[in-house]
Design an enzyme around this catalytic site. Structure first.
Site, PDB file in Angstrom:
ATOM      1  N   ARG A  73       3.992  -4.386   4.625  1.00 35.35           N
ATOM      2  CA  ARG A  73       4.952  -4.721   5.689  1.00 35.35           C
ATOM      3  C   ARG A  73       4.504  -4.116   7.024  1.00 35.35           C
ATOM      4  NH1 ARG A  73      10.806  -2.519   5.870  1.00 35.35           N
ATOM      5  NH2 ARG A  73       9.689  -0.951   4.690  1.00 35.35           N
ATOM      6  N   ARG A  96       6.950  -6.179 -10.227  1.00 32.68           N
ATOM      7  CA  ARG A  96       8.107  -6.701 -10.948  1.00 32.68           C
ATOM      8  C   ARG A  96       7.922  -8.214 -11.081  1.00 32.68           C
ATOM      9  NH1 ARG A  96       8.942  -2.340 -12.465  1.00 32.68           N
ATOM     10  NH2 ARG A  96      10.810  -1.066 -12.228  1.00 32.68           N
ATOM     11  N   HIS A 155       5.043  -4.872 -20.109  1.00 35.16           N
ATOM     12  CA  HIS A 155       5.664  -3.936 -19.145  1.00 35.16           C
ATOM     13  C   HIS A 155       5.510  -2.500 -19.654  1.00 35.16           C
ATOM     14  CE1 HIS A 155       8.984  -3.215 -15.897  1.00 35.16           C
ATOM     15  NE2 HIS A 155       8.070  -2.260 -15.922  1.00 35.16           N
ATOM     16  N   GLU A 158      12.375 -10.373 -19.263  1.00 36.36           N
ATOM     17  CA  GLU A 158      11.863  -9.349 -20.197  1.00 36.36           C
ATOM     18  C   GLU A 158      12.956  -8.951 -21.178  1.00 36.36           C
ATOM     19  OE1 GLU A 158      10.311  -6.090 -17.887  1.00 36.36           O
ATOM     20  OE2 GLU A 158       8.889  -7.356 -16.847  1.00 36.36           O
ATOM     21  N   LEU A 190       0.837  -1.206   0.000  1.00 34.55           N
ATOM     22  CA  LEU A 190       0.000   0.000   0.000  1.00 34.55           C
ATOM     23  C   LEU A 190       0.873   1.257   0.000  1.00 34.55           C
ATOM     24  CD1 LEU A 190      -3.170   0.238  -0.053  1.00 34.55           C
ATOM     25  CD2 LEU A 190      -2.948   1.135   2.263  1.00 34.55           C
TER      26      LEU A 190
END
Ligand code: DGY
Length: 324
Positions: free
Chosen positions: A176, A232, A279, A261, A153
């Site tokens: 976290r 990612r 991406h 990628e 968040l």
């Protein structure tokens, strides 16, 4: 007046390049043939770097720049940088999460809608003539009232949460640390996945979040669940995701990012229960210009002795973090 020397590791958008060329002597490492020799010659002159998270910045490069004070980065991500080496020397880092926030949040929602309403298949159905020969496209499932879990968040996670709420989704998040935010905090990631219909991942990359979305998380999301990754590729255990999608333990994945990628694993791209984007969540003219402008503005602030506009708190990223 002599222009300050800036080491350029990655070229920027034309509008930003023009400003940089005007204000600074740019040392184009990105164009140099012998990069180590170039850095040895010009590195000591430069107090700043202009770059992007797609270019490397390792400990040897940082060492070759003994007067380095600031790395101004035009991307949100910076996992290719040696953060410990930067932190050890007290070198500041700026990034551009705030500039790309809305486009990335929009892309997360776009992927969720496209996957849930089978947009790609429906497009093919309309073009191919199947609509006329086979009849109406199969009914899909509504999103309204469904549960949206957000993993991370940070700035972008909150923008996604606001959009989800506006669409009538029930929003919860894992982070976290609990945030001072109106959405429900779920401290256990597997639990969040279990109770979510759609799980959007938007944490920073790097070692601290590698494989965070594990087989256990994906199985908790389940056969009806949709995983959306705009963070990612490294954040998701990709072999486990391919296995879960293939066996039906995970319903669908809508992805902007990949472990490899620009050549995503063919085992992944062959799966029908995926919706794929190259991406490109921040890939609009407006946002890429704004990202490059923020790089310019951070350099300008630094040389003027003013506070940086978008500093990264490196302490939060050592040894790892979970926000984008
Ligand atoms: C970023 O800025 O990190 C985006 O992923 C685009 O590279």
């Amino acid at each position: 007046m002599t222009k300050p020397d800036v080491m350029m590791l990655f070229p920027q958008r034309p509008v930003a390049m023009a400003q940089l060329e005007d204000a600074y002597t740019l040392h184009r490492w990105d164009l140099a043939e012998d990069k180590a020799a170039f850095l040895a010659e010009h590195g000591p002159k430069c107090r700043t770097i202009a770059t992007n998270g797609h270019a490397p910045l390792d400990a040897a490069m940082i060492e070759a720049m003994p007067n380095l004070e600031l790395v101004s980065c035009s991307s949100a991500g910076f996992e290719s940088f040696d953060l410990a080496a930067l932190a050890k020397r007290g070198i500041a880092l700026t990034n551009t999460s705030q500039a790309l926030c809305d486009d990335v949040a929009d892309t997360a929602i776009m992927l969720m809608l496209a996957a849930r309403r089978s947009l790609v298949a429906a497009d093919a159905y309309t073009r191919s003539g199947d609509w006329a020969t086979k009849g109406p496209f199969p009914l899909q499932r509504s999103l309204k009232g469904r549960k949206l879990g957000i993993v991370g968040l940070g700035t972008i996670g909150q923008a996604i949460a606001r959009r989800g709420e506006a669409m009538g989704l029930q929003v919860s998040y894992w982070n976290r640390r609990k945030k001072d935010a109106p959405w429900r905090f779920v401290p256990d990631l597997v639990e969040l996945a279990r109770e979510s219909d759609n799980l959007i991942v938007i944490v920073a990359g790097g070692e601290g979040t590698r494989g965070l979305i594990s087989a256990e998380v994906m199985e908790a999301l389940g056969p009806e669940g949709l995983l959306i990754n705009v963070a990612r590729g490294s954040v998701v255990d990709e072999p486990a995701m391919i296995a879960a999608l293939s066996s039906g333990k995970l319903g669908h994945a809508a992805l902007d990012v990949y472990a490899s990628e620009p050549n995503p694993d063919p085992a992944l791209t062959a799966l029908p229960n995926t919706t794929l984007f190259p991406h490109h969540a921040s890939g609009t003219v407006e946002t890429r210009d704004a990202m490059a402008q923020l790089l310019v503005d951070n350099l300008k602030a630094h040389y003027a002795g003013k506070p940086l506009l978008s500093p990264v708190d490196l302490r939060a990223y050592l040894p790892g973090t979970v926000e984008a």
